[in-house]
Write a protein that holds these residues in place. Sequence first.
Motif, PDB file in Angstrom:
ATOM      1  N   LEU A  25      15.158 -11.244 -54.998  1.00  0.00           N
ATOM      2  CA  LEU A  25      13.820 -11.675 -55.416  1.00  0.00           C
ATOM      3  C   LEU A  25      13.743 -11.891 -56.919  1.00  0.00           C
ATOM      4  O   LEU A  25      13.097 -12.839 -57.374  1.00  0.00           O
ATOM      5  N   PHE A  26      14.390 -11.027 -57.698  1.00  0.00           N
ATOM      6  CA  PHE A  26      14.390 -11.218 -59.146  1.00  0.00           C
ATOM      7  C   PHE A  26      15.000 -12.569 -59.502  1.00  0.00           C
ATOM      8  O   PHE A  26      14.509 -13.271 -60.392  1.00  0.00           O
ATOM      9  N   LEU A  27      16.061 -12.934 -58.804  1.00  0.00           N
ATOM     10  CA  LEU A  27      16.700 -14.230 -59.056  1.00  0.00           C
ATOM     11  C   LEU A  27      15.830 -15.393 -58.584  1.00  0.00           C
ATOM     12  O   LEU A  27      15.773 -16.432 -59.230  1.00  0.00           O
ATOM     13  N   GLU A  28      15.165 -15.227 -57.460  1.00  0.00           N
ATOM     14  CA  GLU A  28      14.346 -16.303 -56.887  1.00  0.00           C
ATOM     15  C   GLU A  28      13.059 -16.552 -57.662  1.00  0.00           C
ATOM     16  O   GLU A  28      12.677 -17.697 -57.875  1.00  0.00           O
ATOM     17  N   GLN A  29      12.378 -15.479 -58.042  1.00  0.00           N
ATOM     18  CA  GLN A  29      11.050 -15.672 -58.633  1.00  0.00           C
ATOM     19  C   GLN A  29      10.843 -14.966 -59.955  1.00  0.00           C
ATOM     20  O   GLN A  29       9.762 -15.039 -60.534  1.00  0.00           O
ATOM     21  N   GLY A  30      11.864 -14.286 -60.450  1.00  0.00           N
ATOM     22  CA  GLY A  30      11.756 -13.597 -61.724  1.00  0.00           C
ATOM     23  C   GLY A  30      11.379 -12.139 -61.561  1.00  0.00           C
ATOM     24  O   GLY A  30      10.715 -11.756 -60.594  1.00  0.00           O
ATOM     25  N   TYR A  31      11.807 -11.352 -62.512  1.00  0.00           N
ATOM     26  CA  TYR A  31      11.570  -9.911 -62.471  1.00  0.00           C
ATOM     27  C   TYR A  31      10.080  -9.576 -62.531  1.00  0.00           C
ATOM     28  O   TYR A  31       9.575  -8.813 -61.718  1.00  0.00           O
ATOM     29  N   GLU A  32       9.386 -10.133 -63.501  1.00  0.00           N
ATOM     30  CA  GLU A  32       7.971  -9.800 -63.694  1.00  0.00           C
ATOM     31  C   GLU A  32       7.094 -10.219 -62.521  1.00  0.00           C
ATOM     32  O   GLU A  32       6.129  -9.545 -62.193  1.00  0.00           O
ATOM     33  N   ARG A  33       7.439 -11.328 -61.892  1.00  0.00           N
ATOM     34  CA  ARG A  33       6.609 -11.845 -60.794  1.00  0.00           C
ATOM     35  C   ARG A  33       6.912 -11.178 -59.458  1.00  0.00           C
ATOM     36  O   ARG A  33       6.200 -11.398 -58.482  1.00  0.00           O
ATOM     37  N   THR A  34       7.941 -10.370 -59.403  1.00  0.00           N
ATOM     38  CA  THR A  34       8.311  -9.687 -58.169  1.00  0.00           C
ATOM     39  C   THR A  34       7.613  -8.337 -58.105  1.00  0.00           C
ATOM     40  O   THR A  34       7.657  -7.557 -59.052  1.00  0.00           O
ATOM     41  N   THR A  35       6.974  -8.077 -56.979  1.00  0.00           N
ATOM     42  CA  THR A  35       6.284  -6.798 -56.801  1.00  0.00           C
ATOM     43  C   THR A  35       7.109  -5.856 -55.933  1.00  0.00           C
ATOM     44  O   THR A  35       7.990  -6.292 -55.176  1.00  0.00           O
ATOM     45  N   VAL A  36       6.797  -4.588 -56.032  1.00  0.00           N
ATOM     46  CA  VAL A  36       7.448  -3.595 -55.189  1.00  0.00           C
ATOM     47  C   VAL A  36       7.161  -3.895 -53.723  1.00  0.00           C
ATOM     48  O   VAL A  36       8.043  -3.768 -52.863  1.00  0.00           O
ATOM     49  N   ALA A 101      21.928  -8.076 -63.391  1.00  0.00           N
ATOM     50  CA  ALA A 101      20.822  -8.344 -64.314  1.00  0.00           C
ATOM     51  C   ALA A 101      21.328  -8.802 -65.676  1.00  0.00           C
ATOM     52  O   ALA A 101      20.755  -9.710 -66.286  1.00  0.00           O
ATOM     53  N   ILE A 102      22.398  -8.194 -66.156  1.00  0.00           N
ATOM     54  CA  ILE A 102      22.956  -8.581 -67.456  1.00  0.00           C
ATOM     55  C   ILE A 102      23.419 -10.034 -67.414  1.00  0.00           C
ATOM     56  O   ILE A 102      23.129 -10.810 -68.318  1.00  0.00           O
ATOM     57  N   THR A 103      24.127 -10.389 -66.359  1.00  0.00           N
ATOM     58  CA  THR A 103      24.680 -11.747 -66.291  1.00  0.00           C
ATOM     59  C   THR A 103      23.638 -12.802 -65.953  1.00  0.00           C
ATOM     60  O   THR A 103      23.841 -13.967 -66.252  1.00  0.00           O
ATOM     61  N   HIS A 104      22.526 -12.386 -65.354  1.00  0.00           N
ATOM     62  CA  HIS A 104      21.495 -13.346 -64.947  1.00  0.00           C
ATOM     63  C   HIS A 104      20.131 -13.039 -65.557  1.00  0.00           C
ATOM     64  O   HIS A 104      19.099 -13.396 -64.983  1.00  0.00           O
ATOM     65  N   ALA A 105      20.125 -12.392 -66.707  1.00  0.00           N
ATOM     66  CA  ALA A 105      18.864 -11.987 -67.338  1.00  0.00           C
ATOM     67  C   ALA A 105      17.944 -13.175 -67.578  1.00  0.00           C
ATOM     68  O   ALA A 105      16.731 -13.082 -67.369  1.00  0.00           O
ATOM     69  N   GLY A 106      18.488 -14.298 -68.016  1.00  0.00           N
ATOM     70  CA  GLY A 106      17.675 -15.484 -68.261  1.00  0.00           C
ATOM     71  C   GLY A 106      17.020 -15.990 -66.987  1.00  0.00           C
ATOM     72  O   GLY A 106      15.820 -16.259 -66.955  1.00  0.00           O
ATOM     73  N   ALA A 107      17.793 -16.091 -65.926  1.00  0.00           N
ATOM     74  CA  ALA A 107      17.257 -16.574 -64.647  1.00  0.00           C
ATOM     75  C   ALA A 107      16.227 -15.608 -64.076  1.00  0.00           C
ATOM     76  O   ALA A 107      15.274 -16.026 -63.409  1.00  0.00           O
ATOM     77  N   MET A 108      16.405 -14.332 -64.336  1.00  0.00           N
ATOM     78  CA  MET A 108      15.475 -13.328 -63.840  1.00  0.00           C
ATOM     79  C   MET A 108      14.255 -13.188 -64.752  1.00  0.00           C
ATOM     80  O   MET A 108      13.329 -12.453 -64.424  1.00  0.00           O
ATOM     81  N   GLY A 109      14.290 -13.865 -65.901  1.00  0.00           N
ATOM     82  CA  GLY A 109      13.172 -13.784 -66.829  1.00  0.00           C
ATOM     83  C   GLY A 109      13.012 -12.408 -67.437  1.00  0.00           C
ATOM     84  O   GLY A 109      11.891 -11.950 -67.657  1.00  0.00           O
ATOM     85  N   MET A 110      14.126 -11.762 -67.727  1.00  0.00           N
ATOM     86  CA  MET A 110      14.012 -10.389 -68.211  1.00  0.00           C
ATOM     87  C   MET A 110      14.910 -10.080 -69.397  1.00  0.00           C
ATOM     88  O   MET A 110      15.230  -8.918 -69.645  1.00  0.00           O
ATOM     89  N   LEU A 114      15.351  -6.303 -70.685  1.00  0.00           N
ATOM     90  CA  LEU A 114      16.660  -5.678 -70.544  1.00  0.00           C
ATOM     91  C   LEU A 114      17.134  -5.132 -71.889  1.00  0.00           C
ATOM     92  O   LEU A 114      17.672  -4.025 -71.965  1.00  0.00           O
ATOM     93  N   VAL A 115      16.896  -5.891 -72.947  1.00  0.00           N
ATOM     94  CA  VAL A 115      17.264  -5.436 -74.295  1.00  0.00           C
ATOM     95  C   VAL A 115      16.464  -4.182 -74.661  1.00  0.00           C
ATOM     96  O   VAL A 115      17.018  -3.219 -75.214  1.00  0.00           O
ATOM     97  N   ALA A 116      15.191  -4.161 -74.333  1.00  0.00           N
ATOM     98  CA  ALA A 116      14.353  -2.996 -74.641  1.00  0.00           C
ATOM     99  C   ALA A 116      14.810  -1.763 -73.853  1.00  0.00           C
ATOM    100  O   ALA A 116      14.905  -0.659 -74.411  1.00  0.00           O
ATOM    101  N   GLU A 117      15.104  -1.947 -72.575  1.00  0.00           N
ATOM    102  CA  GLU A 117      15.570  -0.826 -71.744  1.00  0.00           C
ATOM    103  C   GLU A 117      16.922  -0.312 -72.256  1.00  0.00           C
ATOM    104  O   GLU A 117      17.170   0.895 -72.279  1.00  0.00           O
ATOM    105  N   ARG A 118      17.777  -1.231 -72.676  1.00  0.00           N
ATOM    106  CA  ARG A 118      19.074  -0.842 -73.240  1.00  0.00           C
ATOM    107  C   ARG A 118      18.869   0.005 -74.487  1.00  0.00           C
ATOM    108  O   ARG A 118      19.509   1.044 -74.660  1.00  0.00           O
TER     109      ARG A 118
END
Length: 183
Positions: A25-36, A101-110, A114-118
């Motif tokens: 789902l993160f790849l399909e619609q982005g991290y922020e737009r995906t709900t639990v 997530a690291i390799t697809h951060a751009g596609a996931m919109g995160m 990811l940098v902040a969490e790191r």
Amino acid sequence: MSTEPRAGRPKVSSRETIAEAACELFLEQGYERTTVAEIALRAGVGRSSFFNYFGSKADVLWGGFDERADAACAELAAGADVRETLRGIAVGFAPDSLALAITHAGAMGMTDGLVAERALRQARLGRAITAKLVADGHPDLPAEIRAAAAAAALFAAVWAWAAAPGRTDFPAVLEEALGYVPG
């Protein structure tokens, strides 16, 4: 963007099944737009099952690494050697949601998230290393600088490893990174 449960997916939930659904789902619609709720639906489980395994969406990505980092911080507090403890994080480290997530951060919109969490995790590990070095008798300033460098080496190695084609041996990447950290 389908959030329908998959046909044939077992009813029994697992950490891996939920993580796989989340990453899709993160790849399909982005991290922020995906709900639990969408993750749970895709995995074929209820929201409560999601929270049995993960405290948040971020835990889907960081959970495996955080378990290793928590253990490392406990080992350091108990007096373990810094470099050996960091090497221990690398033992058995395998491709997982964080590497995806690291390799697809751009596609996931995160990318920024990811940098902040790191940064939060790197600082936490740095504090644990600093405390260990100070307990060993090192002055505060050099201990903090060496600790920050060691924590940065670990995270730089994770990022380099995740980005490597065919995922090279993580312990070897970490060893190279630790070679740049002063004694």
